[in-house]
Design a protein around this motif. Structure first.
Motif, PDB file in Angstrom:
ATOM      1  N   GLU A   1       0.853  -1.175   0.000  1.00 53.03           N
ATOM      2  CA  GLU A   1       0.000   0.000   0.000  1.00 53.03           C
ATOM      3  C   GLU A   1       0.899   1.237   0.000  1.00 53.03           C
ATOM      4  O   GLU A   1       2.124   1.129  -0.069  1.00 53.03           O
ATOM      5  CB  GLU A   1      -0.948  -0.016   1.198  1.00 53.03           C
ATOM      6  CG  GLU A   1      -0.279   0.106   2.539  1.00 53.03           C
ATOM      7  CD  GLU A   1       0.527  -1.125   2.896  1.00 53.03           C
ATOM      8  OE1 GLU A   1       1.638  -0.942   3.422  1.00 53.03           O
ATOM      9  OE2 GLU A   1       0.070  -2.258   2.660  1.00 53.03           O
TER      10      GLU A   1
ATOM     11  N   SER B   1       0.869   1.710  -3.656  1.00 50.66           N
ATOM     12  CA  SER B   1      -0.306   0.925  -4.053  1.00 50.66           C
ATOM     13  C   SER B   1      -0.657   1.078  -5.522  1.00 50.66           C
ATOM     14  O   SER B   1      -0.733   2.187  -6.062  1.00 50.66           O
ATOM     15  CB  SER B   1      -1.511   1.332  -3.211  1.00 50.66           C
ATOM     16  OG  SER B   1      -2.664   0.644  -3.630  1.00 50.66           O
TER      17      SER B   1
ATOM     18  N   GLY C   1      -3.524  -0.484  -6.436  1.00 52.17           N
ATOM     19  CA  GLY C   1      -4.972  -0.537  -6.368  1.00 52.17           C
ATOM     20  C   GLY C   1      -5.559  -1.934  -6.380  1.00 52.17           C
ATOM     21  O   GLY C   1      -4.982  -2.884  -6.904  1.00 52.17           O
TER      22      GLY C   1
ATOM     23  N   ARG D   1      -9.222  -1.947  -6.844  1.00 48.75           N
ATOM     24  CA  ARG D   1     -10.530  -1.754  -7.467  1.00 48.75           C
ATOM     25  C   ARG D   1     -10.442  -0.656  -8.509  1.00 48.75           C
ATOM     26  O   ARG D   1      -9.538   0.185  -8.476  1.00 48.75           O
ATOM     27  CB  ARG D   1     -11.593  -1.410  -6.424  1.00 48.75           C
ATOM     28  CG  ARG D   1     -11.431  -0.079  -5.718  1.00 48.75           C
ATOM     29  CD  ARG D   1     -12.626   0.168  -4.806  1.00 48.75           C
ATOM     30  NE  ARG D   1     -12.470   1.345  -3.971  1.00 48.75           N
ATOM     31  CZ  ARG D   1     -12.765   2.592  -4.341  1.00 48.75           C
ATOM     32  NH1 ARG D   1     -13.196   2.817  -5.574  1.00 48.75           N
ATOM     33  NH2 ARG D   1     -12.609   3.599  -3.508  1.00 48.75           N
ATOM     34  N   GLN D   2     -11.388  -0.690  -9.436  1.00 45.91           N
ATOM     35  CA  GLN D   2     -11.479   0.349 -10.444  1.00 45.91           C
ATOM     36  C   GLN D   2     -11.825   1.682  -9.781  1.00 45.91           C
ATOM     37  O   GLN D   2     -12.669   1.732  -8.870  1.00 45.91           O
ATOM     38  CB  GLN D   2     -12.567  -0.003 -11.462  1.00 45.91           C
ATOM     39  CG  GLN D   2     -12.173  -1.113 -12.435  1.00 45.91           C
ATOM     40  CD  GLN D   2     -11.278  -0.573 -13.535  1.00 45.91           C
ATOM     41  OE1 GLN D   2     -11.675   0.292 -14.309  1.00 45.91           O
ATOM     42  NE2 GLN D   2     -10.061  -1.079 -13.609  1.00 45.91           N
ATOM     43  N   PRO D   3     -11.158   2.762 -10.197  1.00 42.57           N
ATOM     44  CA  PRO D   3     -11.459   4.065  -9.586  1.00 42.57           C
ATOM     45  C   PRO D   3     -12.887   4.510  -9.896  1.00 42.57           C
ATOM     46  O   PRO D   3     -13.468   4.158 -10.917  1.00 42.57           O
ATOM     47  CB  PRO D   3     -10.445   5.009 -10.246  1.00 42.57           C
ATOM     48  CG  PRO D   3      -9.384   4.118 -10.794  1.00 42.57           C
ATOM     49  CD  PRO D   3     -10.062   2.843 -11.163  1.00 42.57           C
TER      50      PRO D   3
ATOM     51  N   ASP E   1     -12.875   9.137  -6.301  1.00 45.06           N
ATOM     52  CA  ASP E   1     -11.458   8.854  -6.085  1.00 45.06           C
ATOM     53  C   ASP E   1     -10.544   9.832  -6.815  1.00 45.06           C
ATOM     54  O   ASP E   1      -9.328   9.678  -6.794  1.00 45.06           O
ATOM     55  CB  ASP E   1     -11.123   7.434  -6.553  1.00 45.06           C
ATOM     56  CG  ASP E   1     -11.893   6.377  -5.790  1.00 45.06           C
ATOM     57  OD1 ASP E   1     -12.029   6.535  -4.569  1.00 45.06           O
ATOM     58  OD2 ASP E   1     -12.354   5.415  -6.419  1.00 45.06           O
TER      59      ASP E   1
ATOM     60  N   ARG F   1      -7.705  11.409  -4.855  1.00 45.18           N
ATOM     61  CA  ARG F   1      -6.678  10.434  -4.462  1.00 45.18           C
ATOM     62  C   ARG F   1      -5.792  10.074  -5.645  1.00 45.18           C
ATOM     63  O   ARG F   1      -4.585   9.906  -5.517  1.00 45.18           O
ATOM     64  CB  ARG F   1      -7.376   9.188  -3.903  1.00 45.18           C
ATOM     65  CG  ARG F   1      -6.408   8.093  -3.521  1.00 45.18           C
ATOM     66  CD  ARG F   1      -6.106   8.106  -2.025  1.00 45.18           C
ATOM     67  NE  ARG F   1      -4.983   7.232  -1.722  1.00 45.18           N
ATOM     68  CZ  ARG F   1      -5.113   5.913  -1.544  1.00 45.18           C
ATOM     69  NH1 ARG F   1      -6.293   5.342  -1.631  1.00 45.18           N
ATOM     70  NH2 ARG F   1      -4.055   5.189  -1.252  1.00 45.18           N
ATOM     71  N   LEU F   2      -6.406   9.915  -6.826  1.00 47.97           N
ATOM     72  CA  LEU F   2      -5.618   9.583  -8.007  1.00 47.97           C
ATOM     73  C   LEU F   2      -4.599  10.675  -8.308  1.00 47.97           C
ATOM     74  O   LEU F   2      -3.454  10.391  -8.657  1.00 47.97           O
ATOM     75  CB  LEU F   2      -6.541   9.378  -9.213  1.00 47.97           C
ATOM     76  CG  LEU F   2      -7.382   8.096  -9.207  1.00 47.97           C
ATOM     77  CD1 LEU F   2      -8.375   8.124 -10.358  1.00 47.97           C
ATOM     78  CD2 LEU F   2      -6.494   6.871  -9.287  1.00 47.97           C
TER      79      LEU F   2
ATOM     80  N   LYS G   1      -1.793  10.463  -5.865  1.00 49.31           N
ATOM     81  CA  LYS G   1      -0.939   9.301  -6.080  1.00 49.31           C
ATOM     82  C   LYS G   1      -0.086   9.418  -7.339  1.00 49.31           C
ATOM     83  O   LYS G   1       0.758   8.580  -7.604  1.00 49.31           O
ATOM     84  CB  LYS G   1      -1.781   8.025  -6.146  1.00 49.31           C
ATOM     85  CG  LYS G   1      -2.269   7.549  -4.806  1.00 49.31           C
ATOM     86  CD  LYS G   1      -3.205   6.384  -4.927  1.00 49.31           C
ATOM     87  CE  LYS G   1      -2.554   5.202  -5.599  1.00 49.31           C
ATOM     88  NZ  LYS G   1      -1.361   4.708  -4.874  1.00 49.31           N
TER      89      LYS G   1
ATOM     90  N   PRO H   1      -5.399   2.003 -11.548  1.00 45.68           N
ATOM     91  CA  PRO H   1      -5.655   0.869 -10.655  1.00 45.68           C
ATOM     92  C   PRO H   1      -6.515  -0.220 -11.288  1.00 45.68           C
ATOM     93  O   PRO H   1      -7.560   0.055 -11.869  1.00 45.68           O
ATOM     94  CB  PRO H   1      -6.388   1.523  -9.466  1.00 45.68           C
ATOM     95  CG  PRO H   1      -5.968   2.957  -9.507  1.00 45.68           C
ATOM     96  CD  PRO H   1      -5.825   3.288 -10.958  1.00 45.68           C
TER      97      PRO H   1
END
Length: 371
Positions: free
Chosen positions: A10, A37, A39, A41-43, A47, A50-51, A54, A76
């Motif tokens: 993570e 991380s 990922g 799951r699909q964003p 999100d 967060r994307l 990241k 992700p």
């Protein structure tokens, strides 16, 4: 020269996961490169922030922790072939100067998509959760990736017996979670933020797997007790947080939690009965015990190993009664703490090193990363 290990985990420093504790210890014996991380799951639209943070919307970020940490710019859990190819190229660029790699540690099944970037490297699957029951995961694609990862992994380390029983693999081992004894057993003054009166404490994410109805009952039946909740709120009802004997302190740095835990009168593990909880081995259980406080929880497998100061309830009435019993009569701090002696993260890391070095699994010469 230390063997080199690439770790898919993570986001480093976001929360103190078991992989972060273990790899910090293992970094004394391995040259580590940590991959943030990728990922599970699909964003979704929520999100987006967060994307961006990241690095999906900007160049890959590199930062120094106890070792190199890389945040690759990948989408992700990509399912379309063109996004998978793009991810592959982006990962190659992010890792282009990593150099020779001996081991790849996969704490996320989605890391399987990138294993061909490390021809000849030896693959470790570290399974700390039941990804079929974990909240916030695209279960179908992740479980498929997990099966492909199992076919390529030379070792599988699981955090609980329940997890280990899921896998038919010739080299599956149980490596239970550890505890930072130095942090949690060193005596600390009572934090000013703790309310007066008997404190019933919980720290961790206020997530969907907590039994908020149970906590509501507890605070209603025991109004003189103060319920202290420490962590980000994702699911806790506002009506519970608004009660006068409930105190939500928000998220605190991990190194501050020991001071709070040591001054809980009773530490709580109020979990719902879910597949995720059945397979879990929560880090906070050993941290509570290292702090020397009694624990009352709902019944789950990993907690049954500890008898002194740990009580497990199957009904709300039992839970309330056990909290009362713990307030009235409790074992000594030394008796509670003794149960986790020899269960430090260094001990767990030594267990893993022993497996990697034993028999046919001895360290081999480095293999070249192909970019």
């Amino acid at each position: 020269m230390k063997p080199k290990m690439v770790v898919f985990g993570e986001d480093w420093g976001r929360h103190p996961s078991s992989s972060q504790h273990l790899i910090r210890e293992l970094s004394a014996h391995f040259e580590v490169v940590w991959i943030n991380s990728i990922g599970l799951r699909q964003p979704r639209w929520q999100d987006a922030a967060r994307l961006v943070s990241k690095g999906v919307a900007r160049a890959p970020k590199r930062c120094q922790a106890p070792f190199e940490v890389i945040a690759p710019r990948v989408w992700p859990l990509a399912q379309s072939s063109w996004l998978q190819r793009l991810n592959h190229r982006q990962m190659q660029r992010a890792l282009a100067d990593v150099g020779p790699v001996d081991f790849v540690w996969c704490a996320l099944p989605s890391a399987e998509a990138y294993l061909d970037l490390f021809p000849g490297a030896r693959v470790i699957y570290y399974c700390g959760d039941d990804f079929g029951g974990l909240c916030g995961v695209d279960h179908g694609p992740v479980l498929q990736a997990e099966q492909r990862l199992l076919q390529r992994a030379e070792w599988v380390f699981c955090a609980s017996e329940v997890l280990a029983r899921r896998f038919d693999h010739p080299a599956v081992s149980v490596v239970r979670h550890g505890v930072d004894m130095r942090l949690f057993s060193h005596s600390r003054p009572r934090p000013k933020a703790l309310p007066k009166g008997p404190v019933l404490g919980y720290y961790g994410s206020l997530a969907p797997w907590l039994d908020y109805g149970l906590l509501d009952t507890l605070t209603t039946v025991l109004p003189e007790c103060q319920l202290v909740l420490i962590g980000d709120n994702h699911s806790c009802p506002g009506a519970l947080l608004a009660k006068p004997n409930v105190h939500h302190l928000g998220r605190l740095p991990h190194d501050q939690l020991a001071a709070y835990a040591q001054h809980f009168d009773v530490a709580l593990l109020p979990f719902l009965q879910t597949p995720q909880i059945a397979a879990c081995d929560p880090l906070k259980l050993r941290e509570y015990l290292a702090a020397g406080v009694p624990v009352v929880g709902t019944d789950f497998d990993a907690a049954r190993d500890y008898a002194c100061g740990v009580q497990l309830a199957t009904t709300r009435e039992e839970f309330v009664a056990m909290v009362l019993m713990s307030l009235i009569s409790r074992p000594s701090v030394a008796e509670i703490r003794m149960q986790v002696l020899g269960q430090g993260w260094g001990d767990r890391a030594d267990q893993i090193r022993g497996k990697l070095q034993s028999g046919r699994c001895r360290l081999q010469a480095s293999t070249r990363f192909t970019a």
